[in-house]
Write an enzyme that holds these catalytic residues in place. Sequence first.
Site, PDB file in Angstrom:
ATOM      1  N   TYR A 122       0.826  -1.203   0.000  1.00  0.00           N
ATOM      2  CA  TYR A 122       0.000   0.000   0.000  1.00  0.00           C
ATOM      3  C   TYR A 122       0.867   1.263   0.000  1.00  0.00           C
ATOM      4  CZ  TYR A 122      -3.930  -2.999   1.538  1.00  0.00           C
ATOM      5  OH  TYR A 122      -4.891  -3.969   1.657  1.00  0.00           O
ATOM      6  N   HIS A 134       0.322 -11.468   2.240  1.00  0.00           N
ATOM      7  CA  HIS A 134      -0.728 -10.770   1.499  1.00  0.00           C
ATOM      8  C   HIS A 134      -1.480 -11.689   0.521  1.00  0.00           C
ATOM      9  CE1 HIS A 134      -1.772  -6.405   0.144  1.00  0.00           C
ATOM     10  NE2 HIS A 134      -2.841  -7.168   0.191  1.00  0.00           N
TER      11      HIS A 134
END
Length: 279
Positions: free
Chosen positions: A52, A110
């Site tokens: 991110y 992730h």
Amino acid sequence: MTNHIPEILLNDGRKAPAIGFGTARIRGAEGVESVKTALDLGYRLIDSAFNYENEGVVGEAVRQSGIARDQLFITSKLPGRHHKYEEALKTIEESLYRAGLDYYDLYLIHWPNPKVNLYVEAWQALIDARAKGLIRSIGVSNFLPEHLDRLIKETGVVPAMNQIELHPFYNQAEQRAYHEKHGIITESWSPLGRGEDLLKNEQLRAIAAARGKSVSQIVLRWHVQLGAVPIPRSQSETHQRENIDIFGFELSEEEMKMISDIPTTGPLWEQDPAVYEEF
């Protein structure tokens, strides 16, 4: 303003808030203010990720908030390009340096990236990073039962959480049942799906009108009563406030069934964990 958020018990004995704040695409000074506002409103679980590119935003918001570190539950995630054991350990350290934190409350892989086939190696790195005190709880994101079975079989360590796409248009009943059987908490990313579609759904609008609540509040309450931890994302203070105000009412069994019976259209994003590769 603050809201009291219940806690859920993880399989490692630690506790986590029953709702969190998502930060995907929240960056820069504006991002710091958004996260600070969320913290002021009562959010204590803040979800981030290495990819991110905003772990620094989260760390800065934490520092500016003045809230004691032990009152927060900060999460980040390991990217697919760093699944090799040594790279994974260094990436976890880098995540902490970026945020200016001494530890993460939860760190996730992730995506499994099954073609690369290094997710067990990455999982071992998370296990060892926890032993070193860099992480308090460890989990995964977007892992299918077949991936989870392998982690458990080869390491003996069951993830505390699995963060998956979950919303009324993709209720993931089989995946959630697997989690419940193995003591894994389900965490919901994209818990409101694509908001416009939810707002137009007649069943959800009817329940919301009868309850005097917004559609978003009804959907997030559905998540909580399923036993899932939703992590809605919004930079609007009004929506942040609304999204967290879901603990003063309870949906009936009939209402829960109505929402769960909404026809499933499948994932909204073209990211099948069986084949998707995230780097």
